[in-house]
Design an enzyme around this catalytic site. Structure first.
Site, PDB file in Angstrom:
ATOM      1  N   ASP A 249       0.835  -1.201   0.000  1.00  0.00           N
ATOM      2  CA  ASP A 249       0.000   0.000   0.000  1.00  0.00           C
ATOM      3  C   ASP A 249       0.876   1.261   0.000  1.00  0.00           C
ATOM      4  O   ASP A 249       1.612   1.521   0.957  1.00  0.00           O
ATOM      5  CB  ASP A 249      -0.885  -0.065   1.259  1.00  0.00           C
ATOM      6  CG  ASP A 249      -2.013   0.936   1.234  1.00  0.00           C
ATOM      7  OD1 ASP A 249      -1.996   1.822   0.364  1.00  0.00           O
ATOM      8  OD2 ASP A 249      -2.898   0.836   2.094  1.00  0.00           O
ATOM      9  N   GLY A 291      -5.153   3.527  -7.921  1.00  0.00           N
ATOM     10  CA  GLY A 291      -5.351   3.850  -9.339  1.00  0.00           C
ATOM     11  C   GLY A 291      -4.444   4.956  -9.861  1.00  0.00           C
ATOM     12  O   GLY A 291      -4.580   5.361 -11.016  1.00  0.00           O
ATOM     13  N   ASP A 312     -10.723   3.880  -1.244  1.00  0.00           N
ATOM     14  CA  ASP A 312     -11.357   2.865  -0.386  1.00  0.00           C
ATOM     15  C   ASP A 312     -12.870   2.803  -0.582  1.00  0.00           C
ATOM     16  O   ASP A 312     -13.543   3.831  -0.658  1.00  0.00           O
ATOM     17  CB  ASP A 312     -11.081   3.178   1.086  1.00  0.00           C
ATOM     18  CG  ASP A 312      -9.632   2.898   1.452  1.00  0.00           C
ATOM     19  OD1 ASP A 312      -8.798   2.810   0.536  1.00  0.00           O
ATOM     20  OD2 ASP A 312      -9.347   2.779   2.649  1.00  0.00           O
TER      21      ASP A 312
HETATM   22  C1  GAL Z   1      -5.648   2.204   2.868  1.00  0.00           C
HETATM   23  C2  GAL Z   1      -6.112   1.044   2.004  1.00  0.00           C
HETATM   24  C3  GAL Z   1      -7.062   0.213   2.831  1.00  0.00           C
HETATM   25  C4  GAL Z   1      -6.334  -0.294   4.066  1.00  0.00           C
HETATM   26  C5  GAL Z   1      -5.726   0.873   4.845  1.00  0.00           C
HETATM   27  C6  GAL Z   1      -4.841   0.394   5.967  1.00  0.00           C
HETATM   28  O1  GAL Z   1      -4.775   2.986   2.144  1.00  0.00           O
HETATM   29  O2  GAL Z   1      -6.726   1.524   0.848  1.00  0.00           O
HETATM   30  O3  GAL Z   1      -7.576  -0.858   2.061  1.00  0.00           O
HETATM   31  O4  GAL Z   1      -5.349  -1.200   3.663  1.00  0.00           O
HETATM   32  O5  GAL Z   1      -4.960   1.687   3.997  1.00  0.00           O
HETATM   33  O6  GAL Z   1      -4.222   1.431   6.664  1.00  0.00           O
END
Ligand code: GAL
Length: 501
Positions: A249, A291, A312
């Site tokens: 991420d 994306g 999200d």
């Molecule tokens: C966001 C991600 C989520 C989750 C979260 C955890 O950036 O899109 O799905 O993983 O971080 O902190």
């Protein structure tokens, strides 16, 4: 008349008016239970993916998903050398010795007969995720409150609920498991995860796979330690623990490089891909950067097995439909081994730890959600508390005919065929020569939708099957028309299969 009586009369009038309006007129989607097939047949059936992949020499684990009245026993003909099947559990383990494409004949026997099906095992480089990954991820229900016990409970529930028997395999820990780096640089888990290797062993003992999460930046999105400058070491640690899936991420990587050029977006993912390739274990690589930089155009090139295409998701119609119906055009970039990921499923008890509640999507909207995600070849990662699955959610997630669309080995995701006043038709070709079509009503009123042969590129009389009902609807020429509730969907398969098992 006093002000109070006036208000009372007005209130009465408004409530009579509201009661006489249909839910669509009031803009409220009625939460009626849609008719969908329920429960498993007692007859044995082999479900889920028909193809799985591995790198020769690396550990392999795959549980044959099968339902039917037990006890079930499994046999396999044509297993590649290096693999063995446990006849009682249906779990295949070992490590394939030689690269190749192996067609294995699986048979499952139960109290009510037997079923056979072919499973293709592709052994070679870059053979993971030949169909979209199916499983569970901790974020949408537990967020920062995830711990070892909850992961074990999710794995237990995946088996007990029967979902694993329909193809759900991954148990993925999202953010918030990390503590800090040790003196030798190795990432150390926090107190809520006392022994990651023991946890992986536990998940594997059930025939399931374990996923983990990190960031190419110094910190994860929730502020824990990321992999920046420790990518190779982290990949080796994951392999040592027995991890099978990495969600990577982007988050604080933006503090290191403000991406401008395409290569800026790709670089951190290339580094981790290389590290995963040489860590000694097959680890599915899931890119998460919402994306940016049109990731669908280069996700495959940097080794991604899937890539998030959006921000999200949450359990509202606006979020789910906004994300799902905006995926049109991405389909040409996905295929076996590399998939668009419009984020996890928001069905069942969700709530990001603070506020666990039944999905705020109406039942009808949830049918739309699963129909669309199956057509899109999205990863099917359940985001709810697995220990509290209700019958509707279970039925929604275990319809093998719907799952077969998601897991179709041809791996050609659907694109939009037409969009008229909120009536959208999406379709995809399937490996058996038929086509899957989703008829969606995104409007505020119940409406009629037509799947027209001329728009689908087919001709003549064709059998149509309703996949949610598991019911043949008869032969149709020129078009198939259905009345669809506001925010609802109908998922059909058109044509006679030309290829069978
Ligand atoms: C966001 C991600 C989520 C989750 C979260 C955890 O950036 O899109 O799905 O993983 O971080 O902190």
């Amino acid at each position: 008349m006093s002000r109070f009586v006036c208000q009372l009369l007005l209130g009465l009038l408004l409530s009579i008016l509201a009661a006489s309006m249909t839910p669509a007129q009031t803009g409220v989607v009625e939460n009626a239970l849609p008719k969908i097939a329920s429960g498993d047949s007692l007859k044995p059936s082999i479900n889920g993916t028909r193809v799985t992949g591995t790198t020769p020499g690396k550990p392999f684990i795959f549980m044959i998903p099968a339902t039917g009245e037990g006890p079930l026993t499994f046999t396999a003909k044509g297993l590649p050398s290096g693999l063995t099947l446990d006849s009682k559990t249906g779990i295949i383990t070992g490590s394939v010795k030689k690269a190749g494409s192996y067609v294995v004949s699986i048979t499952v026997k139960g109290a009510r007969g037997q079923a056979s099906r072919k499973l293709k095992i592709e052994a070679g480089d870059h053979k993971l995720a030949l169909t979209p990954p199916m499983g569970w991820n901790s974020w949408n229900c537990w967020a920062g409150a995830i711990d070892d016990a909850k992961v074990r409970a999710a794995a237990d529930a995946m088996i007990k609920s029967g979902l694993a028997a329909h193809g759900y395999q991954y148990i993925n820990i999202d953010d918030c498991w990390e503590e800090k780096r040790g003196d030798d640089g190795e990432i150390i888990t926090n107190a809520r995860f006392p022994d990651m290797k023991a946890l992986a062993d536990y998940v594997h003992s059930k025939g399931l796979k374990l996923g983990i999460y990190s960031s190419p930046g110094p910190k994860t999105c929730a502020g824990f330690t990321g992999s920046y400058k420790f990518e190779e070491q982290d990949a080796k640690t994951y392999a040592k623990w027995g991890i099978d899936y990495l969600k990577y991420d982007c988050c604080s990587y933006g503090e290191i490089v403000r991406p401008k050029e395409p290569e800026d977006f790709k670089k951190p993912y290339r580094i981790m891909d290389k590290a995963l390739d040489s860590c000694g274990r097959d680890i599915l690589f899931s890119l998460c950067q919402y994306g940016m930089g049109k990731v669908w155009e280069w996700g495959e090139e940097v080794g991604g097995n899937c890539w998030r295409t959006t921000g999200d998701i949450n359990d509202s119609w606006g979020s789910m439909s906004g994300i799902g119906f905006s995926q049109n055009g991405h389909e040409k970039f996905a295929g076996p081994g590399h998939w668009n990921d419009p984020d996890m499923l928001v069905v069942g008890m969700v709530g990001w730890s603070a506020n666990l509640h039944p999905s705020r999507l109406s039942y009808i909207e949830q049918v739309t959600h699963i129909s669309l995600w199956s057509l899109l070849s999205s990863p099917m990662l359940i985001g709810c508390d697995m220990t509290r699955l209700d019958q509707f959610t279970t039925d929604l997630l275990t319809n093998d005919e719907v799952i077969a669309i998601s897991q179709d080995p041809l791996g050609k995701p659907a694109g939009r065929i037409s969009d008229n006043q909120g009536i959208q038709i999406w379709s995809r070709p399937l490996s058996d020569g038929t086509i899957a079509v989703g008829l969606f009503n995104t409007s505020q009123q119940d409406a009629e939708a037509a799947a027209k042969w001329s728009e689908l590129g087919i001709e003549g009389k064709k059998p149509v099957r309703d996949l949610w009902l598991k019911k043949d609807l008869g032969d149709f020429s020129d078009q198939y028309t259905a009345k669809i509730p506001s925010h609802g969907a109908v998922l059909i398969k058109i044509g006679k299969p030309t290829v069978t098992d």
